[in-house]
Design an enzyme around this catalytic site. Structure first.
Site, PDB file in Angstrom:
ATOM      1  N   SER A 129      44.267  54.903  14.114  1.00  0.00           N
ATOM      2  CA  SER A 129      45.413  54.698  13.764  1.00  0.00           C
ATOM      3  C   SER A 129      46.330  53.286  14.927  1.00  0.00           C
ATOM      4  O   SER A 129      46.781  53.945  15.387  1.00  0.00           O
ATOM      5  CB  SER A 129      45.888  55.508  12.797  1.00  0.00           C
ATOM      6  OG  SER A 129      46.973  54.989  12.807  1.00  0.00           O
ATOM      7  N   LYS A 130      46.634  52.033  13.596  1.00  0.00           N
ATOM      8  CA  LYS A 130      47.117  51.405  14.868  1.00  0.00           C
ATOM      9  C   LYS A 130      48.618  51.726  14.510  1.00  0.00           C
ATOM     10  O   LYS A 130      49.680  51.768  15.940  1.00  0.00           O
ATOM     11  CB  LYS A 130      47.264  49.787  14.226  1.00  0.00           C
ATOM     12  CG  LYS A 130      48.499  48.635  14.125  1.00  0.00           C
ATOM     13  CD  LYS A 130      47.945  47.532  15.861  1.00  0.00           C
ATOM     14  CE  LYS A 130      48.315  47.305  16.192  1.00  0.00           C
ATOM     15  NZ  LYS A 130      48.354  46.785  17.087  1.00  0.00           N
ATOM     16  N   ARG A 131      49.187  51.932  13.392  1.00  0.00           N
ATOM     17  CA  ARG A 131      50.663  53.179  13.083  1.00  0.00           C
ATOM     18  C   ARG A 131      50.451  54.305  14.644  1.00  0.00           C
ATOM     19  O   ARG A 131      51.468  54.445  14.948  1.00  0.00           O
ATOM     20  CB  ARG A 131      50.665  53.613  12.261  1.00  0.00           C
ATOM     21  CG  ARG A 131      51.353  52.540  10.846  1.00  0.00           C
ATOM     22  CD  ARG A 131      51.667  52.855   9.964  1.00  0.00           C
ATOM     23  NE  ARG A 131      50.247  54.092   9.555  1.00  0.00           N
ATOM     24  CZ  ARG A 131      49.256  53.598   8.259  1.00  0.00           C
ATOM     25  NH1 ARG A 131      49.462  52.666   8.133  1.00  0.00           N
ATOM     26  NH2 ARG A 131      48.036  54.187   8.033  1.00  0.00           N
ATOM     27  N   ASP A 149      44.408  43.496  20.096  1.00  0.00           N
ATOM     28  CA  ASP A 149      45.504  44.571  21.161  1.00  0.00           C
ATOM     29  C   ASP A 149      44.069  44.301  22.323  1.00  0.00           C
ATOM     30  O   ASP A 149      44.304  44.119  23.836  1.00  0.00           O
ATOM     31  CB  ASP A 149      46.091  45.627  21.228  1.00  0.00           C
ATOM     32  CG  ASP A 149      46.351  45.739  20.246  1.00  0.00           C
ATOM     33  OD1 ASP A 149      47.537  45.337  20.233  1.00  0.00           O
ATOM     34  OD2 ASP A 149      47.003  46.628  19.093  1.00  0.00           O
TER      35      ASP A 149
END
Length: 465
Positions: A232-234, A242
């Site tokens: 999850s990027k969050r 990235d």
């Protein structure tokens, strides 16, 4: 990573089958729209080599390719469902829906507006009461759908909720827009995450209501951070952007991500490294696994190191140059030669600057570095080596790699010491570091004769010579 892998699989299936890869921007959820996200999609797909045949920028026979520009189309098909009894208008307020959610904890709709009479509907419409359009799921029976990865799945219709098709702002939900667009655009294979398996029976019911052919479903298990958590990027897991910023090559990312949940079969089963064109040629849907795949940054680093080594010297220099220049500002030093030292010795492009911090300025180092058991050196031995090396290099007219090499090897032979016994103190004095890309000969050559001799004299001074 999951979205990138989905796009990769869709592209590879399309190209393997000789079809057209279509880029469609799904922007109907305006509340979640992120500024610049569309540009990121374009850039990521292009950098990965996933070039589309039709899309918002290229056009094509089934455009427009941005869902908010297709708004009138969805209203037309929603009306068709209303007319045939497969959908209904729901006038429930947000407060009522919130109360339902609080009651059952699931948020499932209770069908309150399913049985409104035409008179009641007309009155609400005349009064301007806001509404959504919901799919009218049969209360009885069951729905079976087929997925290439998970096989036949049957669900009881009673367990399905009447999902919203058109929101109160007139825009469709993802679930409705995609069914309509997939049909109108002639999409044959639908690749998405396994979290959409629960929605597939509702999609099937929509296809049946319209009398349309159901496309081939391919649901992919998630990409995991570990055995228990999805990436999850969050939560701080890296996105494609990235990874590029971390020094990974796009080709390595594409190769590695393709193998997260898919395995080549037959004669290719033991291979790890594939170009995008090779993947398109051999991609077999049957190789997609039901099991979740765990993203391993170390394995990606291994792939990246391979791709760095496989680059031509010119391509590696071009990729490495911005990182070389972070550490080496001196224009007199050959970046091509420095890149040649690095190519076999770095795993990520971002490793480069810290390996080169000694070229512009000799670091302040401890004389203890001159002691090395394997090279059989200590301060006394190192002093003697440098005392012999300095006049040999001062008199060297041919300041080339071969010239320096032959001079130092010949000197070691005349001193009757091993090559390493002489090379170790030369490299320490020239670089001031125990670990360097390249050996004494290469570093001396890149530094140039004057700077090399200056550093060797400083090393001798440090040793009390």
């Amino acid at each position: 990573m999951g979205n990138l892998r989905t796009a990769l699989y869709a592209y590879l299936i399309t190209k393997h089958e000789g079809g057209d890869f279509i880029l469609r921007i799904e922007d109907t959820d305006q509340e979640r729209l992120v500024e610049g996200a569309t540009e990121v999609i374009y850039a990521t797909l292009r950098k990965c080599g996933l070039n589309w045949d039709e899309g918002p920028d290229l056009g094509g026979p089934v455009g427009p390719y941005i869902q908010t520009q297709r708004r009138d189309l969805y209203a037309k098909y929603a009306q068709l469902l209303l007319d045939t009894g497969h959908a209904y208008r729901c006038f429930c307020t947000k407060e009522r829906l919130d109360a339902l959610h609080n009651e059952n904890g699931l948020g499932g709709y209770d069908g309150h507006c399913r049985t409104l009479s035409q008179k009641e509907i007309g009155e609400k419409l005349s009064a301007g009461v806001p509404y959504v359009i919901r799919q009218k799921i049969p209360r009885e029976g069951h729905t079976t759908f087929h997925d290439v990865v998970f096989g036949d799945i049957t669900v009881e219709n009673a367990t399905l909720d009447d999902q919203v098709l058109i929101k109160s702002d007139g825009l469709p939900t993802y679930n409705f827009a995609n069914v309509v667009d997939d049909h109108l655009m002639g999409i044959t294979h639908v690749v998405r995450g396994s979290e959409y398996l629960s929605s597939a029976p509702k999609y099937n019911l929509l296809y049946e209501a319209f009398g349309w052919e159901v496309p081939t479903y391919i649901h992919c298990s998630p990409v995991m951070r570990d055995a228990h958590n999805k990436m999850s990027k969050r939560k701080g897991d890296p996105s494609y952007e990235d990874l590029i910023a971390m020094g990974y090559l796009s080709e390595a990312v594409v190769n590695y991500v393709t193998l997260l949940g898919w395995s080549p079969r037959g004669e290719y089963a033991e291979r790890e490294f594939f170009t995008l064109a090779e993947l398109a040629e051999i991609f077999d849907i049957g190789g997609i696994s039901k099991s979740p795949a765990i993203f391993d940054i170390e394995k990606l680093t291994y792939f990246n190191a391979h791709y760095l080594r496989e680059m031509s010297p010119e391509a590696f220099h071009a990729a490495a140059l911005p990182y070389i220049r972070q550490a080496v500002q001196n224009p007199a030093l050959s970046t091509e030669e420095i890149a040649g030292l690095l190519q076999a010795r770095c795993e990520r492009l971002t490793d480069i600057p810290e390996k080169l911090d000694f070229f512009d300025a000799l670091p302040d180092y401890d004389a203890g570095l001159f002691t090395n058991k394997k090279s059989k050196t200590n301060p006394e031995v190192s002093r003697r080596m440098l005392e012999a090396v300095l006049p040999a290099l001062e008199g060297l007219a041919d300041w080339t790699v071969d010239g320096i090499h032959d001079a130092l090897i010949g000197l070691a032979e005349s001193l009757e010491v091993k090559n390493a016994t002489l090379m170790w103190p030369v490299r320490i004095a020239a670089a001031g570091k125990a670990v360097t890309p390249g050996g004494a000969v290469e570093i001396c050559h890149i530094l140039g004769k004057d700077e090399c001799l200056r550093r060797l004299r400083l090393g001798l001074d440090k040793l009390g010579g």
